[in-house]
Design a protein around this motif. Structure first.
Motif, PDB file in Angstrom:
ATOM      1  N   MET A   1       1.059  -1.162  -0.013  1.00 48.00           N
ATOM      2  CA  MET A   1       0.102   0.084   0.070  1.00 48.00           C
ATOM      3  C   MET A   1       0.842   1.305  -0.054  1.00 48.00           C
ATOM      4  N   ARG A   2       0.395   2.328  -0.741  1.00 46.52           N
ATOM      5  CA  ARG A   2       1.242   3.602  -0.800  1.00 46.52           C
ATOM      6  C   ARG A   2       0.390   4.795  -0.652  1.00 46.52           C
ATOM      7  N   LEU A   3       0.904   5.757   0.226  1.00 42.85           N
ATOM      8  CA  LEU A   3       0.247   6.905   0.656  1.00 42.85           C
ATOM      9  C   LEU A   3       1.240   8.028  -0.127  1.00 42.85           C
ATOM     10  N   ILE A   4       0.635   9.031  -0.906  1.00 46.49           N
ATOM     11  CA  ILE A   4       1.461   9.877  -1.654  1.00 46.49           C
ATOM     12  C   ILE A   4       0.741  11.607  -1.001  1.00 46.49           C
ATOM     13  N   TYR A   5       1.910  12.004  -0.262  1.00 45.29           N
ATOM     14  CA  TYR A   5       1.311  13.493   0.253  1.00 45.29           C
ATOM     15  C   TYR A   5       1.782  14.684  -0.529  1.00 45.29           C
ATOM     16  N   ILE A   6       0.806  15.489  -1.045  1.00 44.76           N
ATOM     17  CA  ILE A   6       1.482  16.659  -1.708  1.00 44.76           C
ATOM     18  C   ILE A   6       0.850  18.142  -1.040  1.00 44.76           C
ATOM     19  N   HIS A   7       1.737  18.720  -0.513  1.00 49.83           N
ATOM     20  CA  HIS A   7       1.306  19.869   0.663  1.00 49.83           C
ATOM     21  C   HIS A   7       0.888  21.125  -0.484  1.00 49.83           C
ATOM     22  N   GLY A   8       0.787  22.232   0.327  1.00 51.88           N
ATOM     23  CA  GLY A   8       0.080  23.680  -0.516  1.00 51.88           C
ATOM     24  C   GLY A   8       0.951  24.695   0.210  1.00 51.88           C
ATOM     25  N   SER A 184      -1.611   1.221  -8.577  1.00 51.97           N
ATOM     26  CA  SER A 184      -2.901   0.507  -8.116  1.00 51.97           C
ATOM     27  C   SER A 184      -2.288   0.458  -6.332  1.00 51.97           C
ATOM     28  N   ARG A 185      -3.306   0.501  -5.552  1.00 47.91           N
ATOM     29  CA  ARG A 185      -3.252   0.452  -4.098  1.00 47.91           C
ATOM     30  C   ARG A 185      -2.418   1.743  -3.779  1.00 47.91           C
ATOM     31  N   THR A 186      -2.608   2.690  -4.413  1.00 48.11           N
ATOM     32  CA  THR A 186      -2.097   3.983  -3.999  1.00 48.11           C
ATOM     33  C   THR A 186      -3.130   5.235  -3.947  1.00 48.11           C
ATOM     34  N   VAL A 187      -2.926   5.801  -2.869  1.00 50.55           N
ATOM     35  CA  VAL A 187      -3.708   7.239  -2.457  1.00 50.55           C
ATOM     36  C   VAL A 187      -2.917   8.219  -2.666  1.00 50.55           C
ATOM     37  N   VAL A 188      -3.552   9.308  -3.488  1.00 50.11           N
ATOM     38  CA  VAL A 188      -2.769  10.632  -3.542  1.00 50.11           C
ATOM     39  C   VAL A 188      -3.681  11.585  -2.677  1.00 50.11           C
ATOM     40  N   VAL A 189      -2.996  12.206  -1.651  1.00 47.61           N
ATOM     41  CA  VAL A 189      -3.695  13.072  -0.832  1.00 47.61           C
ATOM     42  C   VAL A 189      -2.836  14.596  -1.052  1.00 47.61           C
ATOM     43  N   THR A 190      -3.841  15.506  -1.435  1.00 53.06           N
ATOM     44  CA  THR A 190      -3.006  16.878  -1.742  1.00 53.06           C
ATOM     45  C   THR A 190      -3.954  17.915  -0.961  1.00 53.06           C
ATOM     46  N   HIS A 191      -3.141  19.005  -0.727  1.00 57.37           N
ATOM     47  CA  HIS A 191      -3.856  20.091   0.053  1.00 57.37           C
ATOM     48  C   HIS A 191      -3.694  21.617  -0.492  1.00 57.37           C
ATOM     49  N   SER A 192      -4.600  22.334  -0.659  1.00 63.28           N
ATOM     50  CA  SER A 192      -4.174  23.616  -1.076  1.00 63.28           C
ATOM     51  C   SER A 192      -3.740  23.764  -2.457  1.00 63.28           C
ATOM     52  N   LEU A 193      -2.532  24.527  -2.519  1.00 63.43           N
ATOM     53  CA  LEU A 193      -1.974  24.567  -3.795  1.00 63.43           C
ATOM     54  C   LEU A 193      -1.507  23.368  -4.444  1.00 63.43           C
ATOM     55  N   GLY A 194      -1.333  22.421  -3.329  1.00 63.27           N
ATOM     56  CA  GLY A 194      -0.763  20.992  -3.771  1.00 63.27           C
ATOM     57  C   GLY A 194      -1.754  20.358  -4.587  1.00 63.27           C
ATOM     58  N   THR A 195      -3.285  20.723  -4.313  1.00 61.12           N
ATOM     59  CA  THR A 195      -4.311  20.209  -5.252  1.00 61.12           C
ATOM     60  C   THR A 195      -3.758  20.450  -6.627  1.00 61.12           C
ATOM     61  N   ILE A 196      -3.604  21.633  -7.002  1.00 63.82           N
ATOM     62  CA  ILE A 196      -3.202  21.965  -8.734  1.00 63.82           C
ATOM     63  C   ILE A 196      -2.049  21.104  -9.104  1.00 63.82           C
ATOM     64  N   VAL A 197      -0.916  21.107  -8.052  1.00 64.05           N
ATOM     65  CA  VAL A 197       0.275  20.332  -8.511  1.00 64.05           C
ATOM     66  C   VAL A 197      -0.165  18.715  -8.801  1.00 64.05           C
ATOM     67  N   GLY A 218      -9.265  21.543   0.571  1.00 66.35           N
ATOM     68  CA  GLY A 218      -8.897  22.916   0.597  1.00 66.35           C
ATOM     69  C   GLY A 218      -8.434  23.455  -0.794  1.00 66.35           C
ATOM     70  N   SER A 219      -8.970  22.887  -1.878  1.00 62.73           N
ATOM     71  CA  SER A 219      -8.452  23.269  -2.949  1.00 62.73           C
ATOM     72  C   SER A 219      -8.953  24.637  -3.953  1.00 62.73           C
TER      73      SER A 219
END
Length: 303
Positions: A1-8, A184-197, A218-219
């Protein structure tokens, strides 16, 4: 399983580890003990906060006095078209009339409103943009901790400073997506400006194995200036099976609480638009991740 975080925005002075601990900590608390075996989850966290802040503070590599929106930048300078459009989008969203902005400038300068009207006749002065921020901070306290100023400056640089958009997108791609050929089995979680990226990067991917969940919190993707920069078509990334968008109605950055056909495009998006992150900081990522409406689907997608 994999989690990817992209901040803002507003993450300068931090690092990937700090962000990862905060985000994962919020999810762990929301899920409860034993909900998932974290030793089996690979977490990848993007970090571009210092790059964004430095680029914002030294736009064009010059001093504040000649940068587009530096603190010492002369108010009478004409703002770049892209930057002015972003501020005007925000002004329109918060139903701030031109008269209100003129009154704020007159109050700050201690002059008659008619004098301001005359000086504004030459074009979109930076003083207009700065006045919009002051009006928001005075009348919309839910924006919190000068978030309006921070968002507009950093988002403006990301969208309009030559080369920065591509630099940050390429940086994040290398940090969290390369060299994966299977999401597959990856969730990408993004926040703020990171949602654009995150959206820009995922939209370009053509992989056979799709990721089960793409999360935007918070996109600002509903802002017209943002859409003009990233260009269409505004569809769900083909690599994503499901797109979940969460927002607090008081979140200043999520100018459009829901991403719909009217505010974004024909993308298939599940909107959770009535989250309550509290009064102090409606844009808080840890508050967003603490809601079961957000944490629950992430947990389900990882199993």
């Amino acid at each position: 399983m994999r989690l990817i975080y992209i901040h803002g925005i507003n993450n300068e002075g931090k690092n990937a580890k700090v962000i990862e601990e905060a985000w994962s900590g919020a999810l762990k608390a929301a899920w409860g003990a034993g909900a998932v075996d974290w030793s089996k989850i690979e977490v990848r966290t993007a970090y571009y906060g210092d790059t964004l802040a430095t680029a914002t503070d030294s736009w064009d590599g010059n001093s504040d006095a000649v940068s587009p929106m530096g603190p010492a930048s002369p108010d009478e300078d004409i703002a770049p078209d892209e930057l002015f459009a972003l501020y005007k989008d925000v002004q329109k969203r918060f139903e701030i009339s031109d008269d209100k902005v003129l009154e704020e400038i007159a109050l700050t300068e201690g002059v008659n409103r008619d004098v301001v009207v005359t000086t504004m006749a030459k074009g979109p002065h930076k003083k207009w943009l700065k006045a919009i921020v002051r009006v928001i901070e005075k009348n919309f306290p839910g924006a919190g901790q000068k978030l309006a100023n921070k968002f507009l400056k950093q988002a403006g640089a990301y969208l309009a400073k030559p080369g920065l958009f591509d630099e940050i997108n390429t940086m994040v791609k290398g940090q969290v997506f390369d060299p994966f050929k299977d999401l597959s089995r990856t969730v990408v979680v993004t926040h703020s400006l990171g949602t654009i990226v995150g959206y820009v990067l995922l939209r370009k991917m053509r992989l056979e194995e799709k990721l089960p969940l793409f999360v935007t919190l918070g996109s600002p993707l509903g802002i017209g200036t943002v859409q003009k920069r990233i260009q269409g078509p505004f569809l769900k990334p083909t690599v994503a099976t499901h797109w979940l968008n969460g927002s607090d109605p008081e979140d200043f950055v999520a100018l459009r609480s829901e991403l719909t056909a009217a505010t974004f495009g024909s993308a298939e998006i599940e909107n959770v638009s009535k989250l309550d992150n509290g009064y102090e900081n409606a844009h808080s990522i840890t508050q967003y991740l603490s809601h079961q409406e957000i944490a629950g689907p992430i947990l389900k997608a990882l199993k």
